[in-house]
Structures are given as C-alpha cells and as structure tokens.
Design a protein around this motif. Structure first.
Motif, PDB file in Angstrom:
ATOM      1  N   VAL A 173       0.841  -1.210   0.000  1.00 49.78           N
ATOM      2  CA  VAL A 173       0.000   0.000   0.000  1.00 49.78           C
ATOM      3  C   VAL A 173       0.868   1.249   0.000  1.00 49.78           C
ATOM      4  N   LYS A 174       2.010   1.191  -0.683  1.00 50.96           N
ATOM      5  CA  LYS A 174       2.921   2.337  -0.664  1.00 50.96           C
ATOM      6  C   LYS A 174       2.304   3.588  -1.273  1.00 50.96           C
ATOM      7  N   SER A 175       1.270   3.431  -2.089  1.00 47.52           N
ATOM      8  CA  SER A 175       0.606   4.603  -2.671  1.00 47.52           C
ATOM      9  C   SER A 175      -0.378   5.260  -1.707  1.00 47.52           C
ATOM     10  N   VAL A 176      -0.677   4.583  -0.612  1.00 43.41           N
ATOM     11  CA  VAL A 176      -1.573   5.135   0.409  1.00 43.41           C
ATOM     12  C   VAL A 176      -0.758   6.036   1.340  1.00 43.41           C
ATOM     13  N   PRO A 177      -1.224   7.242   1.640  1.00 35.95           N
ATOM     14  CA  PRO A 177      -0.493   8.103   2.569  1.00 35.95           C
ATOM     15  C   PRO A 177      -0.220   7.401   3.887  1.00 35.95           C
ATOM     16  N   GLU A 178       0.946   7.640   4.449  1.00 34.63           N
ATOM     17  CA  GLU A 178       1.387   6.964   5.678  1.00 34.63           C
ATOM     18  C   GLU A 178       0.349   7.048   6.784  1.00 34.63           C
ATOM     19  N   ARG A 181      -2.630   4.463   6.453  1.00 33.67           N
ATOM     20  CA  ARG A 181      -2.409   3.020   6.377  1.00 33.67           C
ATOM     21  C   ARG A 181      -2.924   2.302   7.622  1.00 33.67           C
ATOM     22  N   GLU A 182      -2.712   2.900   8.776  1.00 31.39           N
ATOM     23  CA  GLU A 182      -3.196   2.311  10.029  1.00 31.39           C
ATOM     24  C   GLU A 182      -4.711   2.224  10.038  1.00 31.39           C
ATOM     25  N   VAL A 183      -5.364   3.264   9.518  1.00 35.03           N
ATOM     26  CA  VAL A 183      -6.829   3.287   9.466  1.00 35.03           C
ATOM     27  C   VAL A 183      -7.351   2.167   8.569  1.00 35.03           C
ATOM     28  N   PHE A 184      -6.734   2.016   7.412  1.00 33.32           N
ATOM     29  CA  PHE A 184      -7.157   0.956   6.486  1.00 33.32           C
ATOM     30  C   PHE A 184      -6.888  -0.427   7.073  1.00 33.32           C
ATOM     31  N   ALA A 185      -5.783  -0.574   7.787  1.00 30.48           N
ATOM     32  CA  ALA A 185      -5.472  -1.868   8.410  1.00 30.48           C
ATOM     33  C   ALA A 185      -6.559  -2.245   9.412  1.00 30.48           C
ATOM     34  N   ASN A 190     -11.529  -5.495  10.573  1.00 28.16           N
ATOM     35  CA  ASN A 190     -12.936  -5.642  10.923  1.00 28.16           C
ATOM     36  C   ASN A 190     -13.668  -6.529   9.920  1.00 28.16           C
ATOM     37  N   VAL A 191     -13.306  -6.384   8.642  1.00 26.33           N
ATOM     38  CA  VAL A 191     -13.941  -7.192   7.593  1.00 26.33           C
ATOM     39  C   VAL A 191     -13.479  -8.647   7.675  1.00 26.33           C
ATOM     40  N   LEU A 192     -12.169  -8.853   7.714  1.00 25.87           N
ATOM     41  CA  LEU A 192     -11.617 -10.212   7.639  1.00 25.87           C
ATOM     42  C   LEU A 192     -11.911 -11.032   8.888  1.00 25.87           C
ATOM     43  N   SER A 193     -11.926 -10.384  10.044  1.00 24.83           N
ATOM     44  CA  SER A 193     -12.137 -11.125  11.292  1.00 24.83           C
ATOM     45  C   SER A 193     -13.533 -11.738  11.365  1.00 24.83           C
ATOM     46  N   PHE A 194     -14.436 -11.234  10.531  1.00 23.77           N
ATOM     47  CA  PHE A 194     -15.786 -11.808  10.487  1.00 23.77           C
ATOM     48  C   PHE A 194     -15.777 -13.181   9.817  1.00 23.77           C
ATOM     49  N   TYR A 195     -14.779 -13.431   8.956  1.00 28.80           N
ATOM     50  CA  TYR A 195     -14.717 -14.665   8.173  1.00 28.80           C
ATOM     51  C   TYR A 195     -13.636 -15.639   8.634  1.00 28.80           C
ATOM     52  N   PHE A 196     -12.584 -15.119   9.289  1.00 37.05           N
ATOM     53  CA  PHE A 196     -11.436 -15.960   9.617  1.00 37.05           C
ATOM     54  C   PHE A 196     -11.113 -15.855  11.109  1.00 37.05           C
ATOM     55  N   SER A 197     -10.990 -17.015  11.740  1.00 39.57           N
ATOM     56  CA  SER A 197     -10.727 -17.062  13.174  1.00 39.57           C
ATOM     57  C   SER A 197      -9.287 -16.651  13.488  1.00 39.57           C
ATOM     58  N   ARG A 198      -9.114 -15.805  14.494  1.00 38.19           N
ATOM     59  CA  ARG A 198      -7.801 -15.403  15.012  1.00 38.19           C
ATOM     60  C   ARG A 198      -6.903 -14.754  13.961  1.00 38.19           C
ATOM     61  N   ILE A 199      -7.494 -14.138  12.971  1.00 34.51           N
ATOM     62  CA  ILE A 199      -6.686 -13.464  11.956  1.00 34.51           C
ATOM     63  C   ILE A 199      -6.054 -12.212  12.560  1.00 34.51           C
ATOM     64  N   ILE A 200      -4.856 -11.890  12.113  1.00 40.48           N
ATOM     65  CA  ILE A 200      -4.110 -10.751  12.645  1.00 40.48           C
ATOM     66  C   ILE A 200      -3.797  -9.806  11.504  1.00 40.48           C
ATOM     67  N   VAL A 201      -4.054  -8.512  11.706  1.00 46.23           N
ATOM     68  CA  VAL A 201      -3.814  -7.506  10.665  1.00 46.23           C
ATOM     69  C   VAL A 201      -3.104  -6.316  11.297  1.00 46.23           C
ATOM     70  N   PHE A 202      -2.016  -5.865  10.674  1.00 51.13           N
ATOM     71  CA  PHE A 202      -1.335  -4.665  11.169  1.00 51.13           C
ATOM     72  C   PHE A 202      -0.537  -4.018  10.047  1.00 51.13           C
ATOM     73  N   LYS A 203      -0.197  -2.762  10.234  1.00 51.04           N
ATOM     74  CA  LYS A 203       0.603  -2.014   9.268  1.00 51.04           C
ATOM     75  C   LYS A 203       2.076  -2.165   9.604  1.00 51.04           C
ATOM     76  N   PHE A 204       2.895  -2.314   8.565  1.00 50.47           N
ATOM     77  CA  PHE A 204       4.350  -2.318   8.756  1.00 50.47           C
ATOM     78  C   PHE A 204       4.999  -1.712   7.523  1.00 50.47           C
ATOM     79  N   SER A 238      -5.664   2.408  -2.195  1.00 51.08           N
ATOM     80  CA  SER A 238      -4.817   2.134  -3.361  1.00 51.08           C
ATOM     81  C   SER A 238      -3.908   0.947  -3.073  1.00 51.08           C
ATOM     82  N   LEU A 239      -4.228  -0.171  -3.694  1.00 51.74           N
ATOM     83  CA  LEU A 239      -3.510  -1.426  -3.453  1.00 51.74           C
ATOM     84  C   LEU A 239      -2.692  -1.796  -4.680  1.00 51.74           C
ATOM     85  N   GLN A 240      -1.362  -1.868  -4.529  1.00 55.35           N
ATOM     86  CA  GLN A 240      -0.485  -2.180  -5.650  1.00 55.35           C
ATOM     87  C   GLN A 240      -0.516  -3.671  -5.996  1.00 55.35           C
TER      88      GLN A 240
END
Length: 382
Positions: A173-178, A181-185, A190-204, A238-240
């Motif tokens: 997501v380098k085209s997304v303003p710094e 990125r945390e907001v989108f993460a 919120n979306v993915l955790s509804f479908y997948f158990s113990r999923i982890i999402v973070f910005k790096f 914006s997802l590359q």
C-alpha cells in the motif's frame, strides 16, 4: 469486538433486549458513547455503541431522524433507555433498523447507565490490550525470531497453537499516505475477522500484513478475494499488489515465509500482476527459496548475455521477442500477432537469435534453459 459478543455479555448482567433480533449484531464496536442531541450525532467517529434517554425531548419523530444520522455516521448500534422520555421504540424506527441492518436495543430506566458504561469500557479496553499483545508477539515472531522466543509464550497465552499453519499475506500500500495506512489496516481487520478465526492484521512500513492462522489453500484464496472486494468497495484504498507466502506449520517458519511473500510482491509488480499465491507460482517457488541469488543471476546472465549485449549494441528487442516466442510454445504466428509483426519478419529474427545464442535449433532442453533464465531475471528488482 463484535456487537453480538458485547450484547451477549451485557445480557448476563443487565436487563437489555434487542428489538430486531440479530440484525446488525455483526458490526464492530470500538467504544461506547452517550448522545442526546441530533447535532452531536453528526460528530461521532464511527463504530461506537450509542446510548440515549431522549431527555432532550424533541418532537415525536426525532428518534427516527436520530437513528438515521447514527447509521449515516457509522455508529455500531443504539441502546434506548426506556422511561419517562421514550416510552417505547416506535415501529417506524424498528422498520428502519431492519431495512438498514442497524441494531436497536432497549434498557429500562431503572438501570444506572454509568454502571453499564463502566462494564462495557472494561472489556473493550481489555480487548484492545489483548489485541496489542497479539500484534506485538506476532511482530516479534516475524522480525525477531532468533531472539529468546518470548513471543511463543505470549502467543500460547492468547490461545495460538504454535505448531499450526501460519500464512503471511502482504498488501503493498505504498501509494496510500502513511497516516491512512493504520486506518485501512483496522478497517480491513474488521472485515476479515468476520470470516477468519484469530486473523491478525497490522501495518508495517509500506505493507499491511495479514497473518492467516490454521488455514488451508481455499481459505487463503478466500482471504485474497475478501481483500479485493474490500478494495473495490473502498475507492481511496490504493492497493499495488497482494502476495500470499508459503503456508507452513510452525510459527518459527513465519519469518522465512514473510521474506518470500515480500519477494513475491516485487515479482508481482514486475510481471504486472495484482495477486500472487505461493502455491500457484510454479518454478518461482524454487527460485525464491534458493539462498544463492548471486549464482542464479550469474546463470541467467550466462545464458542470455550474448542476446542482451546484441540488443544493447544494435537497439533491437530480440530478448522481448524471444520470450514471447517461448511463452507461445514457439508459435511463429502467435508471436507475430503479439509483437505486431509479419510472420516472415519473426522467422528472420528467430534465425538471427539462434545464431547469436550459438544454437542450431531451440529444442525442449533449450526452452527449459531459456525460460528458467527469464524467470530468474524476473526476480531482479525494478
């Protein structure tokens, strides 16, 4: 935390009732807030569970307008304090909630809302602390795996089996303003955790990192599908490229899997692909996992050097034509179509290329050798 989970906890302690069943209960709640004013409803941040008593005493239709504004500003749901100001939730409000999947609950006047707020806030804060602990432990597993392994103890404490499969999915997501990125993460989690158990999402750095736990190939594909659906529904996201690395047993292998996924991102962008799944990349699996990248580069340069030098000296594009020729199973007609040339021109250039490469023909072993060299070249950074 999902509203359904909060509602389930609250029912054990307080006399709360949902007036439209499970409708809207899948929404995420990040905080709780008291709102009595129509104008204030415009300024909520979103994902709040709202409480109201109706003490402002507007006209009869105010509650419907209030719910409409809460819904428009992405509130998680509304709890109405039934009492002297609101005797019951009107039918038109209930119908609106059902139509727009907005959760509506009621609670008797006798309940002290300050006690309710303290109760909800306590486990929301505990949930945030737990989430931060899991993310920090997973970051340690990714980037500091050679350390003393404290992250393993932490992940086990949070209920992860360290011998299960862990699959890193990287979003470039380098085209997304710094600052966004945390907001989108958070939104994507919120979306993915509804479908997948113990999923982890973070910005790096330039990536959003998704760790899929104990999944299989179908779930990896479904995860990538949900990510692409999220992108379509969020125009400013914006997802590359997306790359799902090896899905390996054992958390200690996550570092290597992450490194491969990162290399796959570069490869996807070079090949102009938006998505790459490790299980589906064929020969690139061997090349990406080969630790001696210099040896691979030397091999490719040895095979293609004469043709590269000829192109550089004469301003030709024989390297490009040769690759097209090989990828079309040596079809002169299809190569001519893709390269916008007459087939006689292609035949002439192929004859020249064979001479430059020192080959009398391009047989099956020559094809393997040349295609492998091209695949290695793909791994080079742009």
């Amino acid at each position: 935390m999902r509203l359904a989970e909060i509602y389930s906890k609250m029912k054990k302690t307080f006399p709360i009732r949902s007036v439209n069943g499970n409708i809207g209960m899948s929404r995420t709640v990040q905080w709780v807030h008291m709102v009595e004013d129509l104008e204030v409803a415009e300024y909520i941040n979103g994902n709040e569970l709202i409480f109201t008593t109706g003490i402002a005493d507007y006209e009869e239709s105010w509650l419907l307008k209030f719910v409409q504004r809460l819904h428009a500003n992405h509130a998680s749901g509304l709890v109405v304090n039934i009492g002297p100001y609101i005797e019951k939730i009107p039918d038109d409000v209930i119908e609106y909630g059902k139509k727009h999947e907005f959760a509506l609950m009621e609670m008797p006047w006798e309940v002290h809302l300050v006690d309710v707020f303290k109760y909800i806030s306590a486990f929301l804060l505990d949930q945030e602390k737990r989430k931060a602990g899991i993310v920090n432990a997973m970051k340690d597993a990714l980037f500091y795996a050679s350390d003393n392994g404290i992250y393993k103890t932490e992940l086990e404490r949070y209920g992860y089996d360290l011998n299960h499969k862990f699959c890193p999915v990287l979003l470039d997501v380098k085209s997304v303003p710094e600052e966004k990125r945390e907001v989108f993460a958070g939104s994507l989690e919120n979306v993915l955790s509804f479908y997948f158990s113990r999923i982890i999402v973070f910005k790096f750095n330039q990536y959003i990192v998704v760790i899929l736990y104990n999944g299989n190939k179908d779930q990896i594909l479904e995860c990538c599908k949900k990510i692409n659906e999220y992108k379509k529904q969020t125009p400013s996201f914006s997802l590359q490229a997306v790359a799902a690395g090896p899905n390996l047993n054992g958390v200690e292998k996550l570092t290597r899997s992450y490194q491969i996924a990162r290399d796959m991102i570069g490869l996807a962008e070079k090949l102009n692909q938006k998505e790459m799944i490790y299980d589906d990349i064929g020969i690139y699996q061997l090349l990406l996992t080969n630790p001696d990248k210099d040896a691979l580069k030397e091999y490719a340069e040895h095979i293609l050097k004469d043709l590269i030098d000829y192109d550089r000296k004469n301003g030709t594009d024989y390297i490009k034509i040769l690759r097209t020729y090989l990828e079309t199973d040596c079809s002169v007609q299809e190569t001519a179509r893709r390269e916008f040339c007459h087939r006689n021109t292609i035949n002439h250039r192929i004859h020249q290329m064979k001479q430059i490469l020192g080959k009398t023909s391009i047989g099956i072993y020559d094809k393997v050798e040349l295609l492998l060299a091209f695949a290695i070249m793909d791994l080079e950074k742009k």
